[in-house]
Design an enzyme around this catalytic site. Structure first.
Site, PDB file in Angstrom:
ATOM      1  N   GLY A   1       0.833 -12.000   0.186  1.00 19.74           N
ATOM      2  CA  GLY A   1       0.691 -10.812  -0.619  1.00 19.74           C
ATOM      3  C   GLY A   1      -0.317  -9.853  -0.018  1.00 19.74           C
ATOM      4  O   GLY A   1      -1.298 -10.268   0.580  1.00 19.74           O
ATOM      5  N   PHE A   3      -2.347  -7.498  -1.528  1.00 22.54           N
ATOM      6  CA  PHE A   3      -3.612  -7.273  -2.222  1.00 22.54           C
ATOM      7  C   PHE A   3      -4.147  -8.504  -2.929  1.00 22.54           C
ATOM      8  O   PHE A   3      -5.052  -8.395  -3.732  1.00 22.54           O
ATOM      9  CB  PHE A   3      -3.454  -6.147  -3.255  1.00 22.54           C
ATOM     10  CG  PHE A   3      -3.068  -4.841  -2.635  1.00 22.54           C
ATOM     11  CD1 PHE A   3      -3.900  -4.208  -1.731  1.00 22.54           C
ATOM     12  CD2 PHE A   3      -1.872  -4.247  -2.962  1.00 22.54           C
ATOM     13  CE1 PHE A   3      -3.548  -3.001  -1.164  1.00 22.54           C
ATOM     14  CE2 PHE A   3      -1.509  -3.035  -2.394  1.00 22.54           C
ATOM     15  CZ  PHE A   3      -2.350  -2.414  -1.491  1.00 22.54           C
ATOM     16  N   LYS A  21       0.186 -15.127  -7.812  1.00 20.21           N
ATOM     17  CA  LYS A  21      -0.545 -14.175  -6.974  1.00 20.21           C
ATOM     18  C   LYS A  21      -1.820 -13.856  -7.729  1.00 20.21           C
ATOM     19  O   LYS A  21      -1.773 -13.380  -8.867  1.00 20.21           O
ATOM     20  CB  LYS A  21       0.270 -12.909  -6.738  1.00 20.21           C
ATOM     21  CG  LYS A  21      -0.426 -11.913  -5.825  1.00 20.21           C
ATOM     22  CD  LYS A  21       0.500 -10.756  -5.484  1.00 20.21           C
ATOM     23  CE  LYS A  21      -0.105  -9.865  -4.429  1.00 20.21           C
ATOM     24  NZ  LYS A  21       0.831  -8.822  -3.998  1.00 20.21           N
ATOM     25  N   ASP A 111       7.932  -1.828   2.427  1.00 22.72           N
ATOM     26  CA  ASP A 111       7.425  -2.858   3.340  1.00 22.72           C
ATOM     27  C   ASP A 111       8.451  -3.977   3.489  1.00 22.72           C
ATOM     28  O   ASP A 111       8.124  -5.159   3.455  1.00 22.72           O
ATOM     29  CB  ASP A 111       6.082  -3.402   2.851  1.00 22.72           C
ATOM     30  CG  ASP A 111       5.296  -4.095   3.955  1.00 22.72           C
ATOM     31  OD1 ASP A 111       5.551  -3.812   5.154  1.00 22.72           O
ATOM     32  OD2 ASP A 111       4.435  -4.930   3.637  1.00 22.72           O
TER      33      ASP A 111
END
Length: 181
Positions: A1, A3, A21, A111
């Site tokens: 991930g 962030f 996450k 992305d």
């Protein structure tokens, strides 16, 4: 991930495996956290077979936990060259289905890359994940911010030119090239 940190967790009641996450509130900007929570919540309300399912969001004093579906076997980049050509064809169709779904909701991922596509080898399915750089972008809008992974990103992103949802199609084209279609 992008962030946060990723952890494999288990629901103690159901014994089902998930991915959590974790985003540390003190190490991330409020804007980053708000976006991760917004997009995760938004995607919770939609289901697509080739987009990771978001299950829940929890908060503590210093951490945000985003609970997602667990997909065994990791990212597609680790398995790409081991796949037979007939399976590869099915997988690239699944990827474009996920992109089409996002675009129908005016979401550009920004992305898309092999590392952000998880694979389940047993079920022969892939799922798009990591929406930390994604953005809601309506058809008449243009974006200007520079983000993404250089080797997968459309040239206009890094040339500081306005862009739209089609930047995801460029990234998909890079993936097709890597698959050698």
């Amino acid at each position: 991930g992008h962030f946060g940190k990723i952890h494999i967790v288990e629901n103690k009641q159901t014994h089902k495996t998930y991915v959590a996450k974790t985003i540390n509130k003190t190490n991330s900007s409020l804007r980053e956290i708000e976006w991760e929570v917004y997009i995760s919540g938004f995607l919770c309300s939609f289901k697509h077979p080739n987009i990771v399912s978001f299950e829940d969001i929890y908060y503590t004093h210093d951490t945000v936990y985003i609970i997602m579906e667990y997909i065994p076997n990791g990212s597609l980049d680790k398995h790409l060259f081991l796949l037979p050509k007939n399976e590869s064809t099915k997988l690239v169709l699944q990827i474009v289905s996920a992109i089409n779904f996002l675009h129908s909701k005016s979401i550009m991922h920004r992305d898309i890359k092999l590392e952000n596509i998880a694979i389940n080898l047993q079920e022969k399915t892939v799922k798009l994940l990591d929406f930390g750089l994604s953005k809601v972008n309506f058809p008449t809008e243009k974006s200007y911010d520079c983000c993404g992974t250089v080797s997968y990103s459309a040239p206009e992103i890094f040339e500081n030119k306005p862009y739209d949802l089609t930047v995801d199609i460029w990234s998909y084209g890079v993936i097709l090239h890597v698959f050698q279609f």
